[in-house]
Design an enzyme around this catalytic site. Structure first.
Site, PDB file in Angstrom:
ATOM      1  N   LYS A  87       0.851  -1.195   0.000  1.00 26.95           N
ATOM      2  CA  LYS A  87       0.000   0.000   0.000  1.00 26.95           C
ATOM      3  C   LYS A  87       0.884   1.242   0.000  1.00 26.95           C
ATOM      4  O   LYS A  87       1.758   1.395   0.862  1.00 26.95           O
ATOM      5  CB  LYS A  87      -0.907  -0.041   1.239  1.00 26.95           C
ATOM      6  CG  LYS A  87      -2.148   0.828   1.140  1.00 26.95           C
ATOM      7  CD  LYS A  87      -3.080   0.502   2.308  1.00 26.95           C
ATOM      8  CE  LYS A  87      -4.322   1.352   2.291  1.00 26.95           C
ATOM      9  NZ  LYS A  87      -5.090   1.219   3.548  1.00 26.95           N
TER      10      LYS A  87
HETATM   11  O1  G3P Z   1      -8.839   2.191   4.154  1.00 26.41           O
HETATM   12  C1  G3P Z   1      -8.793   3.559   4.456  1.00 26.41           C
HETATM   13  C2  G3P Z   1      -9.528   3.764   5.707  1.00 26.41           C
HETATM   14  O2  G3P Z   1      -8.881   3.076   6.714  1.00 26.41           O
HETATM   15  C3  G3P Z   1      -9.782   5.139   6.149  1.00 26.41           C
HETATM   16  O3  G3P Z   1     -10.927   5.042   6.917  1.00 26.41           O
HETATM   17  O4  G3P Z   1     -12.564   5.708   8.554  1.00 26.41           O
HETATM   18  O5  G3P Z   1     -10.162   6.330   8.865  1.00 26.41           O
HETATM   19  O6  G3P Z   1     -11.527   7.443   7.108  1.00 26.41           O
HETATM   20  P1  G3P Z   1     -11.305   6.196   7.916  1.00 26.41           P
END
Ligand code: G3P
Length: 218
Positions: A87
């Site tokens: 990633k």
């Molecule tokens: O995969 C990306 C994700 O982890 C971001 O999620 O909820 O932290 O915006 P969030």
């Protein structure tokens, strides 16, 4: 549509895997820290533990922000297990690294994508997955789902193979809407996935079936 779970929590990964619908896992440095996984050796071991639970792709994020550092870290991550997807952040050196890994046949997930232009660059570099963050766009009153729709259109115009991985999914309707638009993959928390199970008419109908069965079989 592939279902990935967005967590580094092994119990939640196991629960989604046991449901029989899991196609992979995404993690990021914040999710690893949330589980208290720190230090290089522990982090690398945790990725292997995740790979041993699921059958599909497991995204492991580099922490370097320069090309050489990303290549070194990414190669180390990719060597851990055949399910690892490297990633990479959507920055200039991240795009260069995506191309480097594509040429070597190593899968990548270009993350922190917030515009169609960024998604176009990721596809041009040969990324396996592109991760537009829909929840974080919604958080600032932008429209995360529209971004998925626009990327879908651009990728279809040119037949790019890069898979649209709708990330930062926060709830059940995000999943349903991404499926309608044609996102290839979604990654979200276990709560959003299990939320798809819920309908009051299912619960009421089942309660009635159980009650009628018990009445007739006393
Ligand atoms: O995969 C990306 C994700 O982890 C971001 O999620 O909820 O932290 O915006 P969030």
């Amino acid at each position: 549509m592939k279902f990935f779970i967005d967590t580094a929590n092994l119990d939640q990964i196991k629960e989604a895997q046991e449901l029989g619908i899991l196609d992979g896992v995404t993690t990021n440095p914040s999710l690893m820290a949330k589980e208290g996984i720190t230090g290089k050796e522990n982090i690398l071991k945790h990725y292997v533990d995740i790979c041993n639970i699921v059958e599909g792709d497991v995204s492991a994020e580099v922490n370097a922000v320069d090309f050489e550092g990303m290549v070194k870290e990414g190669e180390e991550l990719a060597a851990l297990h055949e399910q690892i997807v490297v990633k990479l952040p959507m920055i200039k050196d991240g795009v260069k690294a995506a191309k480097y890994f594509a040429d070597k046949g190593i899968k990548t997930n270009v993350t922190l994508v917030f515009s169609v232009g960024q998604a176009l660059l990721a596809a041009k570099a040969g990324a396996t997955y592109v991760s537009p963050f829909i929840g974080r766009l919604d958080d600032i009153s932008a429209d995360g789902l529209s971004l998925i729709e626009e990327i879908r259109q651009v990728y279809d115009n040119y037949g790019f193979d890069t898979e649209i991985l709708a990330a930062s999914v926060r709830h059940t309707m995000h999943i349903v809407d991404c499926a309608k638009i044609g996102a290839d993959v979604m990654t979200g928390p276990l709560s959003a996935i299990t939320g798809l199970l819920k309908h009051p008419l299912t619960d009421a109908g089942l309660a009635q079936f159980i009650a009628d069965f018990e009445k007739g079989n006393k």
